[in-house]
Design a protein around this motif. Structure first.
Motif, PDB file in Angstrom:
ATOM      1  N   VAL A  24      83.303 139.678 -46.509  1.00 35.33           N
ATOM      2  CA  VAL A  24      82.502 140.319 -47.805  1.00 35.33           C
ATOM      3  C   VAL A  24      81.330 141.050 -47.382  1.00 35.33           C
ATOM      4  CG1 VAL A  24      82.857 138.073 -49.332  1.00 35.33           C
ATOM      5  CG2 VAL A  24      80.943 138.173 -47.927  1.00 35.33           C
ATOM      6  N   CYS A  25      81.385 141.231 -45.787  1.00 35.87           N
ATOM      7  CA  CYS A  25      80.518 142.213 -45.080  1.00 35.87           C
ATOM      8  C   CYS A  25      78.956 141.779 -45.474  1.00 35.87           C
ATOM      9  CB  CYS A  25      80.753 143.547 -45.656  1.00 35.87           C
ATOM     10  SG  CYS A  25      82.438 144.068 -45.211  1.00 35.87           S
ATOM     11  N   GLY A  26      78.733 140.669 -45.246  1.00 38.95           N
ATOM     12  CA  GLY A  26      77.250 140.058 -45.560  1.00 38.95           C
ATOM     13  C   GLY A  26      77.163 138.926 -44.330  1.00 38.95           C
ATOM     14  N   PRO A  27      76.019 138.483 -44.323  1.00 35.60           N
ATOM     15  CA  PRO A  27      75.554 137.500 -43.248  1.00 35.60           C
ATOM     16  C   PRO A  27      76.228 136.265 -43.767  1.00 35.60           C
ATOM     17  CG  PRO A  27      73.575 137.829 -44.413  1.00 35.60           C
ATOM     18  CD  PRO A  27      74.581 138.776 -44.967  1.00 35.60           C
ATOM     19  N   HIS A  28      76.429 135.226 -42.907  1.00 30.82           N
ATOM     20  CA  HIS A  28      76.499 133.680 -43.165  1.00 30.82           C
ATOM     21  C   HIS A  28      75.094 133.096 -42.817  1.00 30.82           C
ATOM     22  CE1 HIS A  28      77.250 129.561 -40.842  1.00 30.82           C
ATOM     23  NE2 HIS A  28      77.347 129.621 -42.130  1.00 30.82           N
ATOM     24  N   ILE A  29      74.808 132.667 -43.977  1.00 29.94           N
ATOM     25  CA  ILE A  29      73.357 132.056 -43.956  1.00 29.94           C
ATOM     26  C   ILE A  29      73.701 130.446 -44.053  1.00 29.94           C
ATOM     27  CG2 ILE A  29      71.100 132.036 -45.226  1.00 29.94           C
ATOM     28  CD1 ILE A  29      71.725 134.966 -45.859  1.00 29.94           C
ATOM     29  N   SER A  30      73.321 129.813 -42.947  1.00 31.74           N
ATOM     30  CA  SER A  30      73.261 128.424 -42.941  1.00 31.74           C
ATOM     31  C   SER A  30      71.949 127.571 -42.862  1.00 31.74           C
ATOM     32  CB  SER A  30      74.188 128.047 -41.418  1.00 31.74           C
ATOM     33  OG  SER A  30      73.997 126.593 -41.388  1.00 31.74           O
ATOM     34  N   THR A  31      71.703 126.606 -43.681  1.00 30.58           N
ATOM     35  CA  THR A  31      70.514 126.162 -43.891  1.00 30.58           C
ATOM     36  C   THR A  31      70.534 125.426 -42.538  1.00 30.58           C
ATOM     37  OG1 THR A  31      71.186 124.341 -45.212  1.00 30.58           O
ATOM     38  CG2 THR A  31      70.037 126.145 -46.068  1.00 30.58           C
ATOM     39  N   GLY A  32      71.557 124.797 -42.070  1.00 28.24           N
ATOM     40  CA  GLY A  32      71.196 123.986 -40.800  1.00 28.24           C
ATOM     41  C   GLY A  32      70.944 124.825 -39.749  1.00 28.24           C
ATOM     42  N   ASP A  33      71.501 126.213 -39.591  1.00 29.41           N
ATOM     43  CA  ASP A  33      70.797 127.044 -38.632  1.00 29.41           C
ATOM     44  C   ASP A  33      69.475 127.374 -38.693  1.00 29.41           C
ATOM     45  OD1 ASP A  33      73.355 126.931 -37.455  1.00 29.41           O
ATOM     46  OD2 ASP A  33      74.025 129.041 -38.401  1.00 29.41           O
ATOM     47  N   ILE A  34      69.205 127.921 -39.952  1.00 30.63           N
ATOM     48  CA  ILE A  34      67.706 128.214 -40.325  1.00 30.63           C
ATOM     49  C   ILE A  34      66.663 126.685 -39.795  1.00 30.63           C
ATOM     50  CG2 ILE A  34      65.985 128.609 -41.918  1.00 30.63           C
ATOM     51  CD1 ILE A  34      68.327 130.023 -43.743  1.00 30.63           C
ATOM     52  N   PHE A  35      67.230 125.444 -40.363  1.00 31.46           N
ATOM     53  CA  PHE A  35      66.566 124.322 -39.751  1.00 31.46           C
ATOM     54  C   PHE A  35      66.337 124.333 -38.266  1.00 31.46           C
ATOM     55  CE2 PHE A  35      68.030 121.969 -43.785  1.00 31.46           C
ATOM     56  CZ  PHE A  35      67.145 122.402 -44.519  1.00 31.46           C
ATOM     57  N   ARG A  36      67.357 124.524 -37.572  1.00 29.62           N
ATOM     58  CA  ARG A  36      67.545 124.391 -35.989  1.00 29.62           C
ATOM     59  C   ARG A  36      66.532 125.427 -35.394  1.00 29.62           C
ATOM     60  NH1 ARG A  36      72.159 122.112 -37.340  1.00 29.62           N
ATOM     61  NH2 ARG A  36      73.538 123.973 -37.518  1.00 29.62           N
ATOM     62  N   HIS A  37      66.747 126.864 -36.052  1.00 35.78           N
ATOM     63  CA  HIS A  37      65.902 127.858 -35.582  1.00 35.78           C
ATOM     64  C   HIS A  37      64.215 127.463 -35.682  1.00 35.78           C
ATOM     65  CE1 HIS A  37      64.503 132.083 -34.948  1.00 35.78           C
ATOM     66  NE2 HIS A  37      63.935 131.880 -35.856  1.00 35.78           N
ATOM     67  N   ASN A  38      64.079 127.049 -37.044  1.00 36.90           N
ATOM     68  CA  ASN A  38      62.658 126.585 -36.914  1.00 36.90           C
ATOM     69  C   ASN A  38      61.951 125.295 -36.134  1.00 36.90           C
ATOM     70  OD1 ASN A  38      61.057 128.165 -39.410  1.00 36.90           O
ATOM     71  ND2 ASN A  38      63.099 128.241 -39.890  1.00 36.90           N
ATOM     72  N   ILE A  39      62.971 124.518 -35.924  1.00 39.32           N
ATOM     73  CA  ILE A  39      62.738 123.411 -35.077  1.00 39.32           C
ATOM     74  C   ILE A  39      62.294 123.919 -33.672  1.00 39.32           C
ATOM     75  CG2 ILE A  39      63.696 121.252 -33.924  1.00 39.32           C
ATOM     76  CD1 ILE A  39      64.996 120.802 -36.858  1.00 39.32           C
ATOM     77  N   ARG A  40      63.292 124.870 -33.104  1.00 37.07           N
ATOM     78  CA  ARG A  40      63.190 125.281 -31.741  1.00 37.07           C
ATOM     79  C   ARG A  40      61.951 126.071 -31.552  1.00 37.07           C
ATOM     80  NH1 ARG A  40      68.692 126.406 -32.391  1.00 37.07           N
ATOM     81  NH2 ARG A  40      68.298 128.474 -32.927  1.00 37.07           N
ATOM     82  N   ARG A  41      61.738 126.877 -32.708  1.00 34.31           N
ATOM     83  CA  ARG A  41      60.493 127.563 -32.516  1.00 34.31           C
ATOM     84  C   ARG A  41      59.015 126.977 -32.723  1.00 34.31           C
ATOM     85  NH1 ARG A  41      60.437 132.225 -36.026  1.00 34.31           N
ATOM     86  NH2 ARG A  41      58.931 133.061 -34.608  1.00 34.31           N
ATOM     87  N   ARG A  42      59.369 125.690 -33.067  1.00 35.21           N
ATOM     88  CA  ARG A  42      58.202 124.852 -33.163  1.00 35.21           C
ATOM     89  C   ARG A  42      57.325 125.200 -34.424  1.00 35.21           C
ATOM     90  NH1 ARG A  42      58.053 120.695 -29.194  1.00 35.21           N
ATOM     91  NH2 ARG A  42      59.217 121.327 -27.523  1.00 35.21           N
ATOM     92  N   THR A  43      57.964 125.695 -35.523  1.00 33.82           N
ATOM     93  CA  THR A  43      57.161 126.230 -36.728  1.00 33.82           C
ATOM     94  C   THR A  43      56.662 125.178 -37.432  1.00 33.82           C
ATOM     95  OG1 THR A  43      58.825 126.224 -38.269  1.00 33.82           O
ATOM     96  CG2 THR A  43      58.527 128.303 -37.018  1.00 33.82           C
ATOM     97  N   LEU A  45      57.135 124.490 -40.607  1.00 33.95           N
ATOM     98  CA  LEU A  45      58.424 124.141 -41.403  1.00 33.95           C
ATOM     99  C   LEU A  45      59.286 123.336 -40.542  1.00 33.95           C
ATOM    100  CD1 LEU A  45      58.872 127.098 -43.783  1.00 33.95           C
ATOM    101  CD2 LEU A  45      57.857 124.987 -44.279  1.00 33.95           C
ATOM    102  N   GLY A  46      59.598 124.017 -39.467  1.00 36.33           N
ATOM    103  CA  GLY A  46      60.563 123.178 -38.619  1.00 36.33           C
ATOM    104  C   GLY A  46      60.207 121.562 -38.414  1.00 36.33           C
ATOM    105  N   ALA A  47      58.715 121.406 -38.052  1.00 38.37           N
ATOM    106  CA  ALA A  47      58.350 119.998 -37.682  1.00 38.37           C
ATOM    107  C   ALA A  47      58.682 119.289 -38.822  1.00 38.37           C
ATOM    108  CB  ALA A  47      57.045 119.980 -37.127  1.00 38.37           C
ATOM    109  N   LEU A  48      58.459 119.820 -40.060  1.00 40.43           N
ATOM    110  CA  LEU A  48      58.776 118.992 -41.199  1.00 40.43           C
ATOM    111  C   LEU A  48      60.150 118.516 -41.308  1.00 40.43           C
ATOM    112  CD1 LEU A  48      56.114 120.631 -43.988  1.00 40.43           C
ATOM    113  CD2 LEU A  48      55.975 118.411 -42.891  1.00 40.43           C
ATOM    114  N   ALA A  49      60.926 119.625 -41.340  1.00 39.51           N
ATOM    115  CA  ALA A  49      62.346 119.471 -41.394  1.00 39.51           C
ATOM    116  C   ALA A  49      63.225 118.490 -40.508  1.00 39.51           C
ATOM    117  CB  ALA A  49      63.051 120.788 -41.200  1.00 39.51           C
TER     118      ALA A  49
END
Length: 187
Positions: A24-43, A45-49
């Motif tokens: 469909v020529c668009g991004p795959h947007i995974s909440t799991g990936d978004i959560f893990r990204h925020n957790i790794r970056r120690r944001t 929101l990431g700490a809460l998740a």
């Protein structure tokens, strides 16, 4: 094309969403990936998740909505995307509808991958053995399946009432599932 891919943990949503996003020529947007990204970056929101994920609970709507809102605002998601793992609650459906409505857009279709529970547990145990994730213990997986059934499955009825739902067999090899999805969507 703006699509949602839904199903319980281990149904193969992520694997299928990547290929579908390319089609469909668009991004795959995974909440799991978004959560893990925020957790790794120690944001914040990431700490809460992280607390909820470790306990096998869904991340609260306010936290998830904030992360998804930020991601959908990025230029690559302007006209097409495949959302994987969102929405999971009625409130998230309303939030997504509002976000898209503000852009003059809407969800074009919802793919539900259907897989028996025992196959889901076996798949996730294999995934854990291959790389491990803190949410992949059998006890946590079974709890997540129960939570999914109670909280997310009702959303599928709502999307079905809108005429957007495609319930597809998520068992078998990857290519067979991919062909079912492509046929259902006509892509």
């Amino acid at each position: 094309m703006r699509l949602l891919i839904m199903g319980p943990p281990g149904a193969g949503k992520g694997t299928q969403a990547v290929a579908l996003a390319e089609r469909v020529c668009g991004p795959h947007i995974s909440t799991g990936d978004i959560f893990r990204h925020n957790i790794r970056r120690r944001t914040e929101l990431g700490a809460l998740a992280e607390k909820f994920i470790a306990a096998g609970e869904y991340v609260p709507d306010a936290v998830t909505d904030a992360m998804v809102r930020d991601r959908l605002a990025e230029p690559d998601a302007a006209s097409a995307f495949v959302l994987d793992g969102y929405p999971r609650t009625a409130q998230q459906v309303a939030t997504l509808d509002d976000l898209l409505d503000a852009r003059g857009a809407f969800v074009d279709g919802v793919i539900e991958l259907v897989v028996p529970d025992e196959q889901l547990v076996a798949r996730i145990r294999r995934r854990s053995a291959d790389g491990g994730r803190l949410d992949d213990t059998e006890e946590v997986v079974r709890h997540r399946l129960a939570v999914y059934s109670a909280q997310t499955a009702p959303l599928l009825r709502a999307y079905g009432e809108r005429g957007l739902l495609y319930r597809l067999d998520g068992t078998g090899d990857l290519e067979a599932v991919r062909q079912r999805i492509n046929f259902a969507l006509g892509v």
